[in-house]
Design a protein around this motif. Sequence first.
Motif, PDB file in Angstrom:
ATOM      1  N   GLN A   1       0.813  -1.218   0.000  1.00 53.78           N
ATOM      2  CA  GLN A   1       0.000   0.000   0.000  1.00 53.78           C
ATOM      3  C   GLN A   1       0.852   1.275   0.000  1.00 53.78           C
ATOM      4  O   GLN A   1       0.488   2.275  -0.601  1.00 53.78           O
ATOM      5  N   GLY A   2       1.993   1.259   0.680  1.00 55.94           N
ATOM      6  CA  GLY A   2       2.823   2.467   0.745  1.00 55.94           C
ATOM      7  C   GLY A   2       3.377   2.852  -0.610  1.00 55.94           C
ATOM      8  O   GLY A   2       3.262   4.008  -1.038  1.00 55.94           O
ATOM      9  N   VAL A   3       3.965   1.890  -1.299  1.00 54.71           N
ATOM     10  CA  VAL A   3       4.579   2.210  -2.596  1.00 54.71           C
ATOM     11  C   VAL A   3       3.494   2.516  -3.630  1.00 54.71           C
ATOM     12  O   VAL A   3       3.660   3.405  -4.481  1.00 54.71           O
ATOM     13  N   LEU A   4       2.368   1.832  -3.536  1.00 56.82           N
ATOM     14  CA  LEU A   4       1.279   2.131  -4.482  1.00 56.82           C
ATOM     15  C   LEU A   4       0.736   3.541  -4.250  1.00 56.82           C
ATOM     16  O   LEU A   4       0.417   4.255  -5.207  1.00 56.82           O
ATOM     17  N   GLU A   5       0.653   3.928  -2.978  1.00 53.13           N
ATOM     18  CA  GLU A   5       0.179   5.289  -2.677  1.00 53.13           C
ATOM     19  C   GLU A   5       1.119   6.339  -3.275  1.00 53.13           C
ATOM     20  O   GLU A   5       0.671   7.317  -3.889  1.00 53.13           O
ATOM     21  N   ILE A   6       2.420   6.113  -3.123  1.00 55.65           N
ATOM     22  CA  ILE A   6       3.377   7.078  -3.670  1.00 55.65           C
ATOM     23  C   ILE A   6       3.249   7.145  -5.191  1.00 55.65           C
ATOM     24  O   ILE A   6       3.221   8.233  -5.784  1.00 55.65           O
ATOM     25  N   MET A   7       3.145   5.993  -5.835  1.00 59.62           N
ATOM     26  CA  MET A   7       3.053   6.000  -7.300  1.00 59.62           C
ATOM     27  C   MET A   7       1.746   6.664  -7.754  1.00 59.62           C
ATOM     28  O   MET A   7       1.731   7.412  -8.730  1.00 59.62           O
TER      29      MET A   7
ATOM     30  N   MET B   1      -2.671   1.966 -22.958  1.00 59.85           N
ATOM     31  CA  MET B   1      -1.396   2.017 -22.228  1.00 59.85           C
ATOM     32  C   MET B   1      -0.960   0.624 -21.790  1.00 59.85           C
ATOM     33  O   MET B   1      -1.783  -0.275 -21.637  1.00 59.85           O
ATOM     34  N   PRO B   2       0.357   0.472 -21.536  1.00 56.79           N
ATOM     35  CA  PRO B   2       0.808  -0.800 -20.957  1.00 56.79           C
ATOM     36  C   PRO B   2       0.258  -0.973 -19.543  1.00 56.79           C
ATOM     37  O   PRO B   2       0.073   0.007 -18.824  1.00 56.79           O
ATOM     38  N   ALA B   3      -0.001  -2.200 -19.164  1.00 57.86           N
ATOM     39  CA  ALA B   3      -0.509  -2.507 -17.828  1.00 57.86           C
ATOM     40  C   ALA B   3       0.675  -2.973 -16.965  1.00 57.86           C
ATOM     41  O   ALA B   3       1.695  -3.400 -17.496  1.00 57.86           O
ATOM     42  N   PRO B   4       0.566  -2.916 -15.634  1.00 50.19           N
ATOM     43  CA  PRO B   4      -0.599  -2.481 -14.872  1.00 50.19           C
ATOM     44  C   PRO B   4      -0.630  -0.966 -14.641  1.00 50.19           C
ATOM     45  O   PRO B   4       0.381  -0.291 -14.767  1.00 50.19           O
ATOM     46  N   ILE B   5      -1.834  -0.503 -14.273  1.00 47.12           N
ATOM     47  CA  ILE B   5      -2.049   0.886 -13.893  1.00 47.12           C
ATOM     48  C   ILE B   5      -2.373   0.890 -12.395  1.00 47.12           C
ATOM     49  O   ILE B   5      -3.130   0.047 -11.917  1.00 47.12           O
ATOM     50  N   VAL B   6      -1.802   1.832 -11.678  1.00 51.53           N
ATOM     51  CA  VAL B   6      -2.100   1.955 -10.249  1.00 51.53           C
ATOM     52  C   VAL B   6      -3.426   2.703 -10.099  1.00 51.53           C
ATOM     53  O   VAL B   6      -3.601   3.791 -10.655  1.00 51.53           O
TER      54      VAL B   6
ATOM     55  N   THR C   1      -7.988   2.244  -0.577  1.00 49.94           N
ATOM     56  CA  THR C   1      -6.886   1.336  -0.866  1.00 49.94           C
ATOM     57  C   THR C   1      -6.435   1.482  -2.316  1.00 49.94           C
ATOM     58  O   THR C   1      -7.160   1.976  -3.173  1.00 49.94           O
ATOM     59  N   TYR C   2      -5.204   1.016  -2.542  1.00 48.18           N
ATOM     60  CA  TYR C   2      -4.593   1.123  -3.859  1.00 48.18           C
ATOM     61  C   TYR C   2      -4.445  -0.279  -4.451  1.00 48.18           C
ATOM     62  O   TYR C   2      -4.195  -1.239  -3.723  1.00 48.18           O
ATOM     63  N   ALA C   3      -4.615  -0.347  -5.755  1.00 50.85           N
ATOM     64  CA  ALA C   3      -4.560  -1.650  -6.409  1.00 50.85           C
ATOM     65  C   ALA C   3      -3.888  -1.506  -7.769  1.00 50.85           C
ATOM     66  O   ALA C   3      -3.664  -0.391  -8.265  1.00 50.85           O
ATOM     67  N   LEU C   4      -3.555  -2.647  -8.360  1.00 47.59           N
ATOM     68  CA  LEU C   4      -2.960  -2.682  -9.694  1.00 47.59           C
ATOM     69  C   LEU C   4      -4.000  -3.207 -10.665  1.00 47.59           C
ATOM     70  O   LEU C   4      -4.521  -4.312 -10.485  1.00 47.59           O
ATOM     71  N   ASP C   5      -4.295  -2.432 -11.678  1.00 48.03           N
ATOM     72  CA  ASP C   5      -5.260  -2.855 -12.688  1.00 48.03           C
ATOM     73  C   ASP C   5      -4.510  -3.508 -13.845  1.00 48.03           C
ATOM     74  O   ASP C   5      -3.830  -2.835 -14.624  1.00 48.03           O
ATOM     75  N   GLU C   6      -4.623  -4.839 -13.920  1.00 47.39           N
ATOM     76  CA  GLU C   6      -3.977  -5.595 -15.009  1.00 47.39           C
ATOM     77  C   GLU C   6      -4.985  -5.938 -16.101  1.00 47.39           C
ATOM     78  O   GLU C   6      -4.605  -6.375 -17.186  1.00 47.39           O
TER      79      GLU C   6
ATOM     80  N   LYS D   1       4.711   6.712   4.485  1.00 46.54           N
ATOM     81  CA  LYS D   1       4.080   5.947   3.397  1.00 46.54           C
ATOM     82  C   LYS D   1       4.764   4.589   3.233  1.00 46.54           C
ATOM     83  O   LYS D   1       4.103   3.554   3.177  1.00 46.54           O
ATOM     84  N   LEU D   2       6.085   4.604   3.180  1.00 42.71           N
ATOM     85  CA  LEU D   2       6.796   3.348   2.905  1.00 42.71           C
ATOM     86  C   LEU D   2       6.559   2.311   3.994  1.00 42.71           C
ATOM     87  O   LEU D   2       6.581   1.110   3.730  1.00 42.71           O
ATOM     88  N   ARG D   3       6.336   2.766   5.213  1.00 43.81           N
ATOM     89  CA  ARG D   3       6.131   1.805   6.308  1.00 43.81           C
ATOM     90  C   ARG D   3       4.852   0.988   6.114  1.00 43.81           C
ATOM     91  O   ARG D   3       4.655  -0.015   6.793  1.00 43.81           O
ATOM     92  N   LYS D   4       3.997   1.422   5.205  1.00 40.93           N
ATOM     93  CA  LYS D   4       2.782   0.633   4.934  1.00 40.93           C
ATOM     94  C   LYS D   4       3.093  -0.605   4.086  1.00 40.93           C
ATOM     95  O   LYS D   4       2.228  -1.446   3.891  1.00 40.93           O
TER      96      LYS D   4
END
Lengths: 518, 468
Positions: A120-126, A309-314, A320-325, B67-70
């Motif tokens: 979730q953290g990295v997806l949020e940043i992206m 576009m190429p997948a996945p898309i955040v 919550t954050y997810a990857l759309d493939e 954020k990263l800690r999630k």
Amino acid sequence: MTRLPNFHAAKWDEPVVMQLGRPGGRGQLFPAPEPEVAETVGANPVPEAMRRKDRPVLPEITEFEAQRHYLHLSQMTLGMMGVSLFGTCTMKYNSKTSEFATWRPEIAEVHPYQHPDTLQGVLEIMHDFGGILQSLSGMDQFVFQPGGGADAAYTMTAVARAYWADRGQLGQRTEMVTSIQAHPCNPATAAAAGFTVINLPLEENGYPSLEALKAAVSERTALIMLNNPDDMGIYNPEIRDWVKAAKDVGALCFYDHANFNGVMGKLSARELGFDACMFMLHKTFGAPKAGGGPAVGAFGCTAELAPYMPAPIVVKQGDTYALDEDRPKSCGKIREFWGNVPQVVKAYAWARAMGAEGIQMASDISVVANNYMDHRLAQLPGIARSNPDVTKRRMEMTRWSLAPLHEETGIGTVEIANRMADYGIDPWWMSHEPWIVPQPFTPEAGELWSKEDIDLWIDVLAKIMQEARENPELVRTAPHNQPIAQVKGDAFEDPSQWAMTWRAFVRKRDQAAAQGAA
Amino acid sequence: MTGPTRAHPWMANSAPGMIDAMLAEIGASSVAEVFEQIPADHFRKTPLSLPPQLSSEMELKRDLLSKLRKNATCETNLSFLGAGVWQHHVPAIVDEIVGRTEFATNVWGSYQSDHGRNQAWFEFSSQLGALLNLDVVQLPVYSWGCAIGHAIRMAARKTGRKKVLLARLSDPERLSVIRTYCQPQEMESAIEIVFVEHEAGSGRFDLADLKSKLGPDVAAVYFENPAYLGTIETGAAEIARMARAAGAETIVGVDPISLGVMAAPGDYGADIVTGPVQPLGVHMNCGGGVGGFIASRDEPDYVHQYNGFLVSIAETVQPGQFGFGLACPHQNSYGQREHGNDWTGNSTYLWAIAGAVYMSLLGPEGFREVGTLIISRARYAARLLSQVPGVRIHWPDTTFKEFVVNFDETGLTVAEINDRLRARGIFGGKDLSGEGLGLGQSALWCVTEVHSAADIRHATNSLSEVLK
């Protein structure tokens, strides 16, 4: 004139790593398989037919020797430890705050196939960084899969293929139109994607004519790929008409935003009519270049193109954050996984640390500083600004020509670049092929470098030009204060001499010795 | 002009008065004046809408870490994920060297000012060449899939043919990239992809099927060793022989960390070799650690088909001294735009340096040890997991570090099982059930040198418990 540095680079006379060490030397040990493991699987489970019989010819050195050797090599790399006004690459400070953040296990030790709940953290940043780029460009969706600016251009060509295939027109839309001064990656990726490339020539004002564009585009045009401003520092004021002319024949319009630094916060690709654009995160957004990647070409486009576009898309679903493939119209993958994630995190950090006000100020500074540099360079006899008919102030960089000095002294842009390193100044960027401007060089000050740095850079250039006139041999044989002397180029095109590995080098050296003895 | 009242730590000329001083020197009355080339109606009308500035390092760090800690990591969980990104041990020295600011910030200087970096690049190619037993290694491209794509295009240009044969049991992630590189079939210059079936009992290439598909229109045969599902291709030399007899190139994909114990592809007939660089000292980086190498014999017919940077050792003007530079630079897109070989640009060259350091640390014995450890522990894991009721291993005793675990008889899906394992701090293998490979509810588990026998027993016990 400011005092020039009495510089000398580290010179370790370092052997190739293959020449180091001693039989049996070790730099890294691994435990033997546990007794219960060995008992279960045997001593060598590799099938007999596929076992390695020889011992790979690798160095046998200690851990310290590996560290010392590669530290020496790092010290013999100038990097931007002096002043680097390397045009077209927008040299910036690469924040250690964000660098260290990405070395943490929360990025370094994360696998892209982990369950999204654990990402979730990295997806949020992206996701959030995608939003930042949407605001800067006006585009509706970004993807970070492309591994550099050229790969983002390739992404555009793949998206265009999928778009036209979906309309049953891929057999008809076979052409890509661009300018002869566009970055080589635009025509090259379009050609590799299967399109025929049409290059428009330049007019006196620095860019191709609108008439030439109108004559070139047709119902065969799949897309046009443009950068603006260009590497001369010239902004094409007819760009809106260009986009309109292309759209009149149905073509897609791609904005290569490589030269974004001078216009960030000031232009919106979408408002100018473009369907898609790309940003180089390792350039404009403060992530390190690392000598050529890992890099990111962030690709953004309108909602109309987004399905291709190429997948996945955040995506964000509630909180919550997810990857759309599941994107059936997608052009397919450009590269495995989601892109160079650490670089995206660093670019996010850059954008947050700058904020809208910092980004605006950075584009102000980069254009003001380039004009300051232009002003000072114009006072040096022996160099000439490209496109002398364009008298308006240039954008964030300017292409210059050393042709007058070359004619006067025989010293050209390659020799000067070599000599600059003797003063601790990174050799300058000349130009991409083809060289439209003779003996080109292309400085870009950006927002990092101080006025004092710019002055030093110009003073070093002035000093070398003086050397070229008074002692041209000194410049011709440069560098003199670097780790090594000038590399001879004759091996690079000669199959009997080139050696891309140590084993090839040893083989050819021994062959030559045997022939000499015979 | 609007802007922060304090100078920004990343912008020297944001200090008070600096912009005005430069404007005064150039005779401009305002910042707006230097933008005189841009027509007024081109400036954006929509105001920027960005999150607030985090001007201090402290605030920035807090935001990043909050954020990263999630994320949950493979360091605090026990992960068996692989399939293109693998958890391997990264020696500390590798991190120190690739973290060096000179290596992080350099771009493109002269062969002299970039000397150290260029030597490190050459040492990457040299050491990888020693593992592959091949004389030419290009600096890595974006990823393994991209390397395969370029290699196929090299073969197509070299042979003038437009068909490639590769395994039906291919990684869909890499295959999607390969399809992109081969272009849609409705394009004239497209390269057709034809699948080769596998032997049901081993997962290896079905040589009879390969033979039936080889013909004068085939540019290349591509196979991996070990393959996507971990299987070792013992028929490699025969595949290469058959391809050569048909006038086709043999392209092989290898895992470089296997090459201390597995035969070098240069020794069994490979013409072009590709592979991932991430196992050689690069962290998984959420998939942002990947890169792909391309290698071949040292023959001009091959060398002239490369798309990117070939670093050659060369003499300097000082007798006895050596430097490094680019061989055949005019055949790439920098030299020839659309007439170059495919294209090149920024790539993953920092990982070449990581790989150079990694290979120099391991040496021949380190590669033998790590290869032995990986295959032994992976085989041990497969053996233990196969003893869990309802769990079956596809193609046991044919694999290197990855293997297919089938759960059909448990009555549960891979997703359900992995959910239960995750609750116990275990990331189960990649779910293969949606990939159309005909393997039912199967997962691709990956075991490497980082997994101890105790870790493997813990995972086995946990699996037994969640299946009860």
